[in-house]
Motif scaffolding. Structure first.
Motif, PDB file in Angstrom:
ATOM      1  N   PRO A  44       0.801  -1.228   0.000  1.00 12.38           N
ATOM      2  CA  PRO A  44       0.000   0.000   0.000  1.00 12.38           C
ATOM      3  C   PRO A  44       0.833   1.276   0.000  1.00 12.38           C
ATOM      4  CG  PRO A  44      -0.889  -1.577   1.549  1.00 12.38           C
ATOM      5  CD  PRO A  44       0.427  -2.142   1.064  1.00 12.38           C
ATOM      6  N   ASP A  45       2.066   1.216   0.492  1.00 16.00           N
ATOM      7  CA  ASP A  45       2.907   2.411   0.544  1.00 16.00           C
ATOM      8  C   ASP A  45       3.715   2.641  -0.725  1.00 16.00           C
ATOM      9  OD1 ASP A  45       2.050   2.934   3.145  1.00 16.00           O
ATOM     10  OD2 ASP A  45       3.604   1.646   3.997  1.00 16.00           O
ATOM     11  N   ASP A  46       3.657   1.699  -1.660  1.00 17.13           N
ATOM     12  CA  ASP A  46       4.455   1.817  -2.876  1.00 17.13           C
ATOM     13  C   ASP A  46       3.929   2.913  -3.794  1.00 17.13           C
ATOM     14  OD1 ASP A  46       6.339  -0.094  -2.331  1.00 17.13           O
ATOM     15  OD2 ASP A  46       5.307  -1.700  -3.399  1.00 17.13           O
ATOM     16  N   ASP A  47       4.828   3.366  -4.632  1.00 18.18           N
ATOM     17  CA  ASP A  47       4.530   4.333  -5.667  1.00 18.18           C
ATOM     18  C   ASP A  47       3.573   3.706  -6.681  1.00 18.18           C
ATOM     19  OD1 ASP A  47       4.842   6.592  -7.263  1.00 18.18           O
ATOM     20  OD2 ASP A  47       6.706   5.883  -8.148  1.00 18.18           O
ATOM     21  N   ALA A  48       2.518   4.412  -7.058  1.00 18.14           N
ATOM     22  CA  ALA A  48       1.620   3.959  -8.127  1.00 18.14           C
ATOM     23  C   ALA A  48       2.178   4.519  -9.424  1.00 18.14           C
ATOM     24  CB  ALA A  48       0.201   4.442  -7.875  1.00 18.14           C
ATOM     25  N   ARG A  49       2.978   3.720 -10.127  1.00 18.34           N
ATOM     26  CA  ARG A  49       3.679   4.179 -11.317  1.00 18.34           C
ATOM     27  C   ARG A  49       2.946   3.808 -12.592  1.00 18.34           C
ATOM     28  NH1 ARG A  49       9.755   2.514 -11.526  1.00 18.34           N
ATOM     29  NH2 ARG A  49       8.749   0.474 -11.617  1.00 18.34           N
ATOM     30  N   PHE A  50       2.935   4.756 -13.500  1.00 21.12           N
ATOM     31  CA  PHE A  50       2.428   4.527 -14.845  1.00 21.12           C
ATOM     32  C   PHE A  50       3.542   4.892 -15.812  1.00 21.12           C
ATOM     33  CE2 PHE A  50      -1.420   4.390 -12.550  1.00 21.12           C
ATOM     34  CZ  PHE A  50      -2.372   3.753 -13.336  1.00 21.12           C
ATOM     35  N   ALA A 102      -4.442  11.643 -17.568  1.00 18.96           N
ATOM     36  CA  ALA A 102      -5.010  10.307 -17.381  1.00 18.96           C
ATOM     37  C   ALA A 102      -4.311   9.584 -16.243  1.00 18.96           C
ATOM     38  CB  ALA A 102      -4.899   9.505 -18.675  1.00 18.96           C
ATOM     39  N   ALA A 103      -3.006   9.757 -16.136  1.00 20.93           N
ATOM     40  CA  ALA A 103      -2.262   9.112 -15.047  1.00 20.93           C
ATOM     41  C   ALA A 103      -2.787   9.587 -13.690  1.00 20.93           C
ATOM     42  CB  ALA A 103      -0.765   9.406 -15.180  1.00 20.93           C
ATOM     43  N   ARG A 104      -2.975  10.889 -13.556  1.00 20.57           N
ATOM     44  CA  ARG A 104      -3.519  11.422 -12.295  1.00 20.57           C
ATOM     45  C   ARG A 104      -4.923  10.863 -12.042  1.00 20.57           C
ATOM     46  NH1 ARG A 104      -0.396  15.752 -13.955  1.00 20.57           N
ATOM     47  NH2 ARG A 104      -2.053  16.670 -15.204  1.00 20.57           N
ATOM     48  N   ASP A 105      -5.748  10.838 -13.084  1.00 20.66           N
ATOM     49  CA  ASP A 105      -7.113  10.313 -12.945  1.00 20.66           C
ATOM     50  C   ASP A 105      -7.116   8.843 -12.546  1.00 20.66           C
ATOM     51  OD1 ASP A 105      -8.056  12.811 -13.707  1.00 20.66           O
ATOM     52  OD2 ASP A 105      -8.584  12.181 -15.752  1.00 20.66           O
ATOM     53  N   LEU A 106      -6.112   8.093 -12.978  1.00 16.82           N
ATOM     54  CA  LEU A 106      -6.023   6.664 -12.662  1.00 16.82           C
ATOM     55  C   LEU A 106      -5.321   6.403 -11.335  1.00 16.82           C
ATOM     56  CD1 LEU A 106      -5.219   5.370 -16.255  1.00 16.82           C
ATOM     57  CD2 LEU A 106      -7.339   4.973 -14.960  1.00 16.82           C
ATOM     58  N   GLY A 107      -4.929   7.476 -10.626  1.00 18.75           N
ATOM     59  CA  GLY A 107      -4.337   7.319  -9.305  1.00 18.75           C
ATOM     60  C   GLY A 107      -2.828   7.251  -9.253  1.00 18.75           C
ATOM     61  N   ALA A 108      -2.163   7.641 -10.313  1.00 19.72           N
ATOM     62  CA  ALA A 108      -0.702   7.599 -10.334  1.00 19.72           C
ATOM     63  C   ALA A 108      -0.101   8.576  -9.340  1.00 19.72           C
ATOM     64  CB  ALA A 108      -0.181   7.919 -11.732  1.00 19.72           C
ATOM     65  N   THR A 109       1.014   8.193  -8.780  1.00 19.41           N
ATOM     66  CA  THR A 109       1.819   9.124  -8.005  1.00 19.41           C
ATOM     67  C   THR A 109       3.034   9.575  -8.816  1.00 19.41           C
ATOM     68  OG1 THR A 109       2.949   7.272  -6.942  1.00 19.41           O
ATOM     69  CG2 THR A 109       1.089   8.264  -5.755  1.00 19.41           C
ATOM     70  N   TYR A 164      13.393   8.178 -17.287  1.00 17.23           N
ATOM     71  CA  TYR A 164      12.942   9.402 -16.642  1.00 17.23           C
ATOM     72  C   TYR A 164      11.768   9.114 -15.710  1.00 17.23           C
ATOM     73  CZ  TYR A 164      15.656  12.226 -19.957  1.00 17.23           C
ATOM     74  OH  TYR A 164      16.657  12.804 -20.664  1.00 17.23           O
ATOM     75  N   CYS A 165      11.603   9.994 -14.716  1.00 16.00           N
ATOM     76  CA  CYS A 165      10.497   9.896 -13.774  1.00 16.00           C
ATOM     77  C   CYS A 165      10.023  11.300 -13.428  1.00 16.00           C
ATOM     78  CB  CYS A 165      10.958   9.185 -12.502  1.00 16.00           C
ATOM     79  SG  CYS A 165       9.664   8.977 -11.263  1.00 16.00           S
ATOM     80  N   LYS A 166       8.706  11.414 -13.212  1.00 11.66           N
ATOM     81  CA  LYS A 166       8.103  12.686 -12.807  1.00 11.66           C
ATOM     82  C   LYS A 166       6.991  12.397 -11.810  1.00 11.66           C
ATOM     83  CE  LYS A 166       5.313  16.490 -14.637  1.00 11.66           C
ATOM     84  NZ  LYS A 166       4.785  17.114 -15.849  1.00 11.66           N
ATOM     85  N   PRO A 167       7.043  13.026 -10.628  1.00 15.52           N
ATOM     86  CA  PRO A 167       5.896  12.893  -9.712  1.00 15.52           C
ATOM     87  C   PRO A 167       4.700  13.652 -10.285  1.00 15.52           C
ATOM     88  CG  PRO A 167       7.645  14.242  -8.728  1.00 15.52           C
ATOM     89  CD  PRO A 167       8.102  13.841 -10.086  1.00 15.52           C
ATOM     90  N   VAL A 168       3.520  13.075 -10.154  1.00 11.15           N
ATOM     91  CA  VAL A 168       2.324  13.745 -10.661  1.00 11.15           C
ATOM     92  C   VAL A 168       1.296  13.982  -9.574  1.00 11.15           C
ATOM     93  CG1 VAL A 168       2.570  13.014 -13.052  1.00 11.15           C
ATOM     94  CG2 VAL A 168       1.283  11.574 -11.459  1.00 11.15           C
ATOM     95  N   ARG A 169       1.609  13.642  -8.371  1.00 10.78           N
ATOM     96  CA  ARG A 169       0.683  13.895  -7.271  1.00 10.78           C
ATOM     97  C   ARG A 169       1.442  14.427  -6.078  1.00 10.78           C
ATOM     98  NH1 ARG A 169      -3.959   9.809  -5.648  1.00 10.78           N
ATOM     99  NH2 ARG A 169      -4.206   9.937  -7.857  1.00 10.78           N
TER     100      ARG A 169
END
Length: 169
Positions: A86-92, A119-126, A164-169
């Motif tokens: 549950p604490d893991d990053d929700a990655r897309f 869409a990533a934010r809408d799907l719950g991505a972090t 590459y990585c980018k936080p979205v939340r």
């Protein structure tokens, strides 16, 4: 001409045409010093809600809509072992961003990325991750300008030289 970016089913004919053009171009322009290009499509099911989405950018006029760009987004395992907690990053992961030569330099890739990140934010991505090849200078510059930062390799894509990585939340 106005641009529209829409979520589409991956079996839409324009998806096949755009992805074929993308793979053809990557194969033809792949740096020979890096070997040969590994031609591989992400399975279409991975771009299906709630685990993903595929978008197509259309140039719209009175005669209809011409597909000129695309990109996909899929959920990937948060950890290398695939065991999510549950604490893991929700990655897309962003995949197959492509703009036809006729659409380049007109903000199409930016519009596709806007749609995929939304869409990533809408799907719950972090966070959103992607890989690319350093030979794609414009793509790397666009990703960095959008806040993506280089990160450790998160896959074994033989075509990639940069992750590459980018936080979205």
């Amino acid at each position: 001409m106005p641009l529209q970016v829409r979520s589409v089913p991956t079996d839409a004919p324009e998806v096949d045409a755009l992805l074929d053009a993308y793979l053809d171009e990557r194969e033809a322009t792949f740096p020979s010093a890096q070997g040969s290009y590994s031609r591989k499509r992400t399975p279409a099911v991975e771009f299906t809600a709630p685990n993903g989405v595929f978008v197509v950018a259309y140039e719209v006029d009175e005669d209809g809509a011409l597909p000129i760009g695309c990109g996909g987004l899929r959920r990937i395992a948060a950890r290398a072992d695939g065991d999510a907690t549950p604490d893991d990053d929700a990655r897309f992961e962003v995949k197959h961003v492509y703009v036809s030569p006729a659409g380049r330099g007109r903000g199409v890739a930016t519009a596709v990325m806007d749609a995929l990140e939304g869409a990533a934010r809408d799907l719950g991505a972090t966070s959103v991750v992607l890989d690319t090849n350093d030979s794609l200078v414009a793509a790397g510059a666009m990703y960095r300008s959008r806040g993506y930062e280089r990160t450790a390799a998160f896959n074994e894509n033989p075509n990639a030289t940069a992750w590459y990585c980018k936080p979205v939340r």
